[in-house]
Enzyme design. Sequence first.
Site, mmCIF file in Angstrom:
data_model
loop_
_atom_site.group_PDB
_atom_site.id
_atom_site.type_symbol
_atom_site.label_atom_id
_atom_site.label_comp_id
_atom_site.label_asym_id
_atom_site.label_seq_id
_atom_site.Cartn_x
_atom_site.Cartn_y
_atom_site.Cartn_z
ATOM 1 N N LYS A 158 -27.889 45.855 -21.947
ATOM 2 C CA LYS A 158 -27.658 45.785 -23.390
ATOM 3 C C LYS A 158 -26.655 44.688 -23.724
ATOM 4 C CE LYS A 158 -27.159 49.820 -25.564
ATOM 5 N NZ LYS A 158 -27.895 50.330 -26.740
ATOM 6 N N ARG A 196 -21.098 52.190 -26.902
ATOM 7 C CA ARG A 196 -22.355 52.574 -26.243
ATOM 8 C C ARG A 196 -22.344 52.142 -24.795
ATOM 9 N NH1 ARG A 196 -26.543 52.642 -30.580
ATOM 10 N NH2 ARG A 196 -25.515 51.785 -32.399
ATOM 11 N N GLY A 201 -31.214 57.243 -23.022
ATOM 12 C CA GLY A 201 -30.645 58.532 -23.394
ATOM 13 C C GLY A 201 -29.828 59.220 -22.316
ATOM 14 N N MET A 219 -26.886 58.302 -20.958
ATOM 15 C CA MET A 219 -25.434 58.278 -21.090
ATOM 16 C C MET A 219 -25.041 58.323 -22.556
ATOM 17 S SD MET A 219 -24.415 55.761 -18.009
ATOM 18 C CE MET A 219 -25.563 54.550 -18.528
ATOM 19 N N ARG A 262 -34.429 43.868 -25.610
ATOM 20 C CA ARG A 262 -34.596 43.743 -24.157
ATOM 21 C C ARG A 262 -36.082 43.546 -23.905
ATOM 22 N NH1 ARG A 262 -33.702 50.168 -23.366
ATOM 23 N NH2 ARG A 262 -35.504 50.652 -24.613
ATOM 24 N N HIS A 277 -37.809 59.833 -27.607
ATOM 25 C CA HIS A 277 -37.297 59.995 -26.248
ATOM 26 C C HIS A 277 -38.429 60.318 -25.273
ATOM 27 C CE1 HIS A 277 -35.709 62.444 -22.915
ATOM 28 N NE2 HIS A 277 -34.750 61.538 -22.913
ATOM 29 N N ASN A 289 -41.746 54.869 11.010
ATOM 30 C CA ASN A 289 -41.457 56.306 10.844
ATOM 31 C C ASN A 289 -40.563 56.767 11.996
ATOM 32 O OD1 ASN A 289 -43.344 56.191 8.778
ATOM 33 N ND2 ASN A 289 -45.007 56.965 10.056
ATOM 34 N N ASP A 290 -41.030 56.508 13.206
ATOM 35 C CA ASP A 290 -40.227 56.924 14.357
ATOM 36 C C ASP A 290 -38.970 56.080 14.505
ATOM 37 O OD1 ASP A 290 -41.110 59.197 15.953
ATOM 38 O OD2 ASP A 290 -43.026 58.144 16.015
HETATM 39 C C1 PEP Z 1 -44.541 55.521 13.215
HETATM 40 O O1 PEP Z 1 -43.815 56.154 13.976
HETATM 41 O O2 PEP Z 1 -44.131 54.767 12.336
HETATM 42 C C2 PEP Z 1 -45.990 55.658 13.333
HETATM 43 C C3 PEP Z 1 -46.799 54.921 12.605
HETATM 44 O O3 PEP Z 1 -46.450 56.615 14.160
HETATM 45 P P1 PEP Z 1 -46.542 58.157 13.777
HETATM 46 O O4 PEP Z 1 -46.191 58.305 12.361
HETATM 47 O O5 PEP Z 1 -47.930 58.568 14.087
HETATM 48 O O6 PEP Z 1 -45.541 58.724 14.711
HETATM 49 MG MG MG Z 2 -44.664 57.035 15.749
#
Ligand code: PEP
Ligand code: MG
Length: 916
Positions: free
Chosen positions: A22, A91, A100, A102, A335, A451, A793-794
């Site tokens: 703002k 403001r 809305g 704050m 904006r 809103h 992921n792992d």
């Molecule tokens: C990972 O670990 O990112 C992966 C792709 O393998 P998974 O999720 O099957 O362990």
């Molecule tokens: Mg994995």
Amino acid sequence: MTKYVYAFSEGDKDQKDLLGGKGANLAEMTNLGLPVPPGFTITTEACRAYLGQGEVPETLDVEMTAAIRNVENMMGKRLGDPADPLLMSVRSGAKFSMPGMMETVLNIGLNDNSVQGLEEQSGNARFAWDSYRRLIQMFGKTVMDIDGDLFANALHGLQARKGYTGDLEMTTADLQELVVEYKEIVKRETGVDFPQDPRSQLDLAVEAVFRSWNTDRARLYRRRERIPNSLGTAVNCQTMVFGNMGAGSGTGVCFTRDPSTGHSGVYGDYLENAQGEDVVAGIRNTLSLADLEKLDKNSYDELLRIMDKLQTHYRDMCDIEFTIQQGKLWMLQTRVGKRTAAAAFRIAEQLVQERLITRDEAVTRVTGEQLTSLLFPQFDKKAEKTQLSKGMPASPGAAVGEIVLNNEQAVARTAEGVQVILVRSETNPDDLEGMVAASGVLTARGGKTSHAAVVARGMGRCCVVGADDLLIDEAAGTVYVKSQDRTLHAGDVIAIDGTTGEIFAGAVAVTDSPVMTYISKGLDAGLAAAEDADTQELVQAVHQILTHADSKRDLVVRANADNPEDAALARSFGAEGIGLCRTEHMFLGDRRKLIEQVILAKDEAEQETAFKALVPLQEGDFIGIFAAMDGHSVTVRLIDPPLHEFLPDLTELSVKLAVKEARGETVTAAERDLLAAVKANHEQNPMLGLRGVRLGLKLPGLIKLQVRAIANAYVALRQQGKDPRPEIMVPLIGSVREMQVVRDLASQIIAEVAAEAGIEINIPIGNMIELPRAAVTAEDIAHESDFFSFGTNDLTQTGWGFSRDDVESSFFNEYFDLSVFGTSPFESIDTHGVGALVQIGAEKGRSTKPGLKLGVCGEHGGDPASIHFFAEIGLDYVSCSPYRVPVARLEAGRAAIANESELALARSGGDRATTA
Ligand code: PEP
Ligand code: MG
């Protein structure tokens, strides 16, 4: 000395980090010569200092004095002067808009004396006393933490006593009575008087805005929108202008284009004789801007000129708040406006056509999340439906769910897995929790800028507003539909269409959106599926932007798929291969018995028999997938899950056998063997146990069987004249030696199959990098590997030591509150930690093999922010679920364009920090 206060004339639109959105835009408008009431912005840095130390920075006081004097001189008035008071608003304004969330305090500078000065100067006693009572009400609630209902009840009580139906009927005497009552509430609730000193009012209000950064609802909003808690808010102190000075005054909100279709034109709401937030709060139904033309042609014409100027200056659709005080137009805010996903694509393409932006810029003006929302199904045009009523379409989509009337119901029913629609008279920031939980939002009051509309659009939530045919009684749990004399109850199912505003009784069937049809079947099919010109324009815009993104991106987009149907789907969405084909499910169901047999086998021969039986089954799986992805790479990952997943559950089996024994039934030797095997294979931490490559090294037959099946499938398809391109990927590698053993084994099998078939087989063998040790020893592993795929992921699980199956529901909420992180690291890559491991792995791998192909196959491969990171560090591909493929294509294009402009900037010696 740190400068904490900036006059509007000192900033510009690019200083959002420091001045908030703002403040930066007020500065920009001031410098454009637009009629902005004078004022100053207190920086986000001051807020951060306050939140860190628990008190305002020492020098702020003095800086504010100078800034106030400056404004006073410009206006020729003094703050709170008893004879002719300068009044100010306070403001919040963070870097990212948080509608809305704050606090705002208006009319600062009024007290028992200056209210009389205002009365004299304005010649309008009613206005002066109305302003004063609003100040006490807002100040009491926001700054002094008094329950806002106490003021609202006093107001409604007075109106009821006098038999009024609305606020406009109140007389000066009524308002004076209310001021006395309000001051009593303040004294009773806090033990102190409402502060009469104007400067103290200002200081306390500024501090309250700082504090409001950390309210629960603001934190919840930021978590959803991925706004870091660490940013803090700026505070804008601005000369008050009044839309509530009677006829000829008013306040409004408008857009330079239609925020739901993108069409150019004049869109907005105007409320006569109203102040501040009355328009967005949905208190009274608003007029359209066309009505303003009739009421005040001069102001209307000037507003239109300014809208045009702003749109050209910002080269984008702007949203604007303005006030008309006795025929004089004032700009309070602008904006780059929030818009629906469809409008974002249309506007970007329209601006290209209008030659205001380049096509590269058009790609950066839309997001993967917006594209996602366009892929949602819509109501089936042919489905039977019973229309109940109609409101204003505020945020598109099709939502079906049970009626809930408040946050508690919304959250409770959603937790039970039920889809709900939040139905309210109007929403305010306290309803955020319910809006987050609900599939759709329906209100009886308020316009397209209320809103509910603004927040729902921001969240991509389907929303219909202003359905004034509905009478909502939260206490009774009912929604009365006036036109049909019909009462619905909480728990009844309704459907709402955020594109048309229609409200239906009962569930309505949904179909693919035309954009989805375009994505999966091509432009002609998409255009044919679009039922009107607007939708055709949308399909065209998506096509233009997405194909341009494809032409710019360096990242290849693959999909994670492990059956022919998903592979075909992914292909139709534009996937250029499979980056992860998980094979574990191929060993479940009927085939589980064969693995059980492997584990229980008395000798190698018995094991071998079980493996042999699996080869043709696996081969069939692979033929289907390779054929669906003909001519494109398919990365098959060797089996990964813990061994015990193929065996019965220990507790269940123990209980079963114990019961048998207790009943005197005989437990067979095979059952005893099975129990012994289950016990022997039981692990405390299976995710860190016998899984991934370890499983294959303990049971090499598994690797041989899978590799043979892959090679056989390859041969079979080649013999059919097809072009299969399998790649073998080894999971959970921690050491180069593991990789060496698997590679030797696999190469030997491939050579055998090649010799049998009499053809050459070239199958790359690579590995996943999903353990920190693999990342930091990647230069060794690369010797034995043809490609790396980062299993983020792992890598997140092992990098943080977070059990991915447990932590999100266990303590992540506390971690969000404590700002350990703003988003789950399983959702968006933790660039500083886990991302660094990816970068190290990539660099080390390529130090051994400069051309080493690098990809990502964790969930992060489909997350926009993560995709930008992977593009930046030079990976070759991302792999994500089929439905995320279009999003990944777009985001990879956006990332390439962003990198390009940063490179250009670096070459020209520019500084990213000042131009971001
Ligand atoms: C990972 O670990 O990112 C992966 C792709 O393998 P998974 O999720 O099957 O362990
Ligand atoms: Mg994995």
